[in-house]
Design an enzyme around this catalytic site. Structure first.
Site, mmCIF file in Angstrom:
data_model
loop_
_atom_site.group_PDB
_atom_site.id
_atom_site.type_symbol
_atom_site.label_atom_id
_atom_site.label_comp_id
_atom_site.label_asym_id
_atom_site.label_seq_id
_atom_site.Cartn_x
_atom_site.Cartn_y
_atom_site.Cartn_z
ATOM 1 N N HIS A 158 1.031 -1.338 -0.159
ATOM 2 C CA HIS A 158 -0.136 -0.234 -0.078
ATOM 3 C C HIS A 158 0.968 1.060 0.149
ATOM 4 O O HIS A 158 2.133 1.107 0.359
ATOM 5 C CB HIS A 158 -0.976 -0.058 1.272
ATOM 6 C CG HIS A 158 -2.051 -0.932 1.113
ATOM 7 N ND1 HIS A 158 -2.029 -2.249 1.522
ATOM 8 C CD2 HIS A 158 -3.351 -0.911 0.568
ATOM 9 C CE1 HIS A 158 -3.323 -2.812 1.436
ATOM 10 N NE2 HIS A 158 -3.835 -1.887 0.898
ATOM 11 N N LYS A 162 -0.618 4.874 4.719
ATOM 12 C CA LYS A 162 -1.487 3.773 5.219
ATOM 13 C C LYS A 162 -0.933 3.703 6.930
ATOM 14 O O LYS A 162 0.225 3.437 7.016
ATOM 15 C CB LYS A 162 -1.486 2.458 4.396
ATOM 16 C CG LYS A 162 -2.599 1.583 5.261
ATOM 17 C CD LYS A 162 -2.736 0.382 4.258
ATOM 18 C CE LYS A 162 -3.920 -0.499 4.881
ATOM 19 N NZ LYS A 162 -5.070 0.176 5.129
HETATM 20 N N1 LIG Z 1 -12.833 -1.184 2.826
HETATM 21 C C1 LIG Z 1 -12.216 -0.497 1.581
HETATM 22 O O1 LIG Z 1 -12.509 -0.970 0.453
HETATM 23 C C2 LIG Z 1 -11.096 0.492 1.925
HETATM 24 C C3 LIG Z 1 -10.986 0.745 3.031
HETATM 25 N N2 LIG Z 1 -9.882 1.731 3.310
HETATM 26 C C4 LIG Z 1 -9.832 2.310 4.708
HETATM 27 O O2 LIG Z 1 -10.608 3.606 4.989
HETATM 28 C C5 LIG Z 1 -9.972 4.515 5.964
HETATM 29 C C6 LIG Z 1 -9.666 5.603 5.345
HETATM 30 O O3 LIG Z 1 -8.557 5.623 4.287
HETATM 31 P P1 LIG Z 1 -7.987 6.841 3.395
HETATM 32 O O4 LIG Z 1 -9.287 7.723 2.854
HETATM 33 O O5 LIG Z 1 -6.998 6.590 2.402
HETATM 34 O O6 LIG Z 1 -7.490 7.810 4.835
HETATM 35 P P2 LIG Z 1 -7.469 9.289 4.795
HETATM 36 O O7 LIG Z 1 -6.458 9.530 5.920
HETATM 37 O O8 LIG Z 1 -7.083 10.134 3.453
HETATM 38 O O9 LIG Z 1 -8.966 9.770 5.440
HETATM 39 C C7 LIG Z 1 -9.569 9.693 6.668
HETATM 40 C C8 LIG Z 1 -10.275 10.722 6.781
HETATM 41 O O10 LIG Z 1 -11.171 10.515 8.079
HETATM 42 C C9 LIG Z 1 -10.943 12.031 8.577
HETATM 43 N N3 LIG Z 1 -11.453 11.491 10.071
HETATM 44 C C10 LIG Z 1 -10.841 10.969 11.018
HETATM 45 N N4 LIG Z 1 -11.197 11.017 12.356
HETATM 46 C C11 LIG Z 1 -12.312 11.579 12.134
HETATM 47 C C12 LIG Z 1 -13.537 11.960 12.913
HETATM 48 N N5 LIG Z 1 -13.726 11.579 14.246
HETATM 49 N N6 LIG Z 1 -14.647 12.596 12.389
HETATM 50 C C13 LIG Z 1 -14.670 12.973 10.968
HETATM 51 N N7 LIG Z 1 -13.551 12.573 10.261
HETATM 52 C C14 LIG Z 1 -12.653 11.776 10.521
HETATM 53 C C15 LIG Z 1 -9.724 12.345 8.594
HETATM 54 O O11 LIG Z 1 -9.596 13.847 8.967
HETATM 55 C C16 LIG Z 1 -9.467 11.903 6.963
HETATM 56 O O12 LIG Z 1 -10.057 12.859 6.105
HETATM 57 C C17 LIG Z 1 -8.727 3.436 6.351
HETATM 58 O O13 LIG Z 1 -8.925 2.745 7.247
HETATM 59 C C18 LIG Z 1 -8.383 2.682 4.962
HETATM 60 O O14 LIG Z 1 -7.612 1.335 5.207
HETATM 61 C C19 LIG Z 1 -9.429 2.411 2.329
HETATM 62 C C20 LIG Z 1 -9.677 2.133 1.065
HETATM 63 C C21 LIG Z 1 -10.548 0.967 0.929
HETATM 64 O O1 LIG Z 2 -5.738 1.955 3.307
HETATM 65 C C1 LIG Z 2 -6.128 1.743 1.981
HETATM 66 O O2 LIG Z 2 -5.719 2.485 1.080
HETATM 67 C C2 LIG Z 2 -6.692 0.602 1.615
HETATM 68 N N1 LIG Z 2 -7.175 -0.151 2.773
HETATM 69 C C3 LIG Z 2 -7.831 -1.411 2.598
HETATM 70 C C4 LIG Z 2 -7.287 -2.168 3.342
HETATM 71 O O3 LIG Z 2 -6.729 -2.060 4.508
HETATM 72 O O4 LIG Z 2 -7.137 -3.423 2.920
HETATM 73 C C5 LIG Z 2 -8.332 -1.443 1.382
HETATM 74 C C6 LIG Z 2 -7.503 -1.111 0.258
HETATM 75 O O5 LIG Z 2 -6.657 -2.293 0.180
HETATM 76 C C7 LIG Z 2 -7.072 0.170 0.193
#
Ligand SMILES: NC(=O)C1=CN([C@@H]2O[C@H](COP(=O)(O)OP(=O)(O)OC[C@H]3O[C@@H](n4cnc5c(N)ncnc54)[C@H](O)[C@@H]3O)[C@@H](O)[C@H]2O)C=CC1
Ligand SMILES: O=C(O)C1=N[C@H](C(=O)O)C[C@H](O)C1
Length: 269
Positions: A158, A162
């Site tokens: 990643h 991350k």
């Molecule tokens: N399940 C899936 O398909 C995927 C899951 N993810 C997960 O999603 C999460 C976010 O990933 P990204 O967008 O890359 O991170 P990022 O750091 O770019 O975005 C997270 C956002 O959440 C906000 N945030 C944190 N605490 C908050 C609160 N109390 N209230 C409101 N907003 C708050 C932050 O300010 C930030 O803007 C991670 O856990 C990642 O692993 C990411 C991509 C795909």
């Molecule tokens: O943090 C990410 O970017 C992603 N998080 C998810 C994970 O923890 O598997 C999904 C994806 O791989 C991107």
């Protein structure tokens, strides 16, 4: 005609938050009705579209989830574990569908979602893409078909930002491999090898994490035997795959009985 479900995005300024906003505003199946960021963020009070560098959307970014969730039929939440727990309670109070993409939650934190799931629909998955959820099914089948003399390793890569490891996807794949073998992942998981580790434990499921640059997400499940290897691989090149899956989950959850669901339920896999 019934109205399109109203959706709130939490973590609106994040990598996934912005991708979700673009996906929902481009959809003819849902309406964006709110955007939440953490208190103190410099987007609070700004018009969401303008904060994203485009035309005004007429939606003010707020740090008040209670107010934002009131008109919503779904909340799509890719933020951080403790924020997601707070949002689960508030989303259940609003009787809206809570789509959780947040990873890095402990078993104890996941258990704390259950009161909310008694009152509302939660769809939670470490990866919302169709491809990964298919790979999960394949991993279970291959693990069940191969004997224990095939060593299983989950390798993920990643981007440099991350914060959790192994990735949520890697854990889903590890769980599937363990299920295929008829064992509990907690009993066989091998993480973070370093130093004089000794030879590989027979039956272990190993995890390795690479972090660098702008890698969206890559996952290999390696089955390494004597004289042959099987590798199952998924490569994400665009976060839109996760956003499309999350929107699909938000629509699927409308009218469903309260409970804790996964993307396997949504996709009917
Ligand atoms: N399940 C899936 O398909 C995927 C899951 N993810 C997960 O999603 C999460 C976010 O990933 P990204 O967008 O890359 O991170 P990022 O750091 O770019 O975005 C997270 C956002 O959440 C906000 N945030 C944190 N605490 C908050 C609160 N109390 N209230 C409101 N907003 C708050 C932050 O300010 C930030 O803007 C991670 O856990 C990642 O692993 C990411 C991509 C795909
Ligand atoms: O943090 C990410 O970017 C992603 N998080 C998810 C994970 O923890 O598997 C999904 C994806 O791989 C991107």
């Amino acid at each position: 005609m019934t109205q399109r479900p109203g959706i709130v995005v939490t973590g609106a300024s994040g990598r996934m938050g912005q991708m979700l906003i673009r996906t929902i505003t481009a959809s003819d199946k849902a309406r964006l009705v709110g955007a939440v960021e953490r208190a103190g963020h410099d987007w609070i009070g700004a018009d969401l579209g303008e904060a994203m560098g485009g035309a005004a959307l007429g939606i003010k970014v707020t740090d008040d989830p209670l107010e934002a969730f009131a008109p919503a039929q779904a909340v799509i939440d890719f933020t951080a574990p403790e924020a997601t727990l707070e949002f689960a309670t508030l989303t259940a109070q609003a009787r809206a569908v809570h789509v959780i993409g947040t990873t890095g939650m402990t078993e104890e934190q996941i258990a704390r979602l259950e009161p909310a799931a008694r009152h509302a629909v939660i769809v939670r998955a470490g990866n919302m893409s169709l491809g990964v959820n298919l790979l999960v099914q394949l991993t279970r089948k291959v693990a069940a078909a191969l004997e224990e003399d095939f060593d299983i390793e989950v390798i993920e890569a990643h981007h440099r930002h991350k914060v959790d490891a192994p990735s949520g996807t890697a854990l889903m794949l590890g769980e599937a491999a363990a299920e295929g073998r008829g064992v509990a992942l907690a009993d066989v998981s091998d993480r973070g090898r370093d130093g004089i580790t000794g030879a590989r434990t027979s039956g272990a499921i190993g995890f390795s994490a690479v972090r660098g640059g702008d890698i969206v997400g890559e996952h290999d499940v390696l089955f390494a035997g004597e004289g042959e290897r099987v590798v199952l691989r998924h490569v994400a090149t665009d976060r839109a795959i996760f956003a499309r899956g999350a929107l699909r989950a938000a629509l699927w959850g409308q009218g469903k009985a309260p409970g804790h669901y996964s993307m396997v339920d949504v996709l009917g896999l």
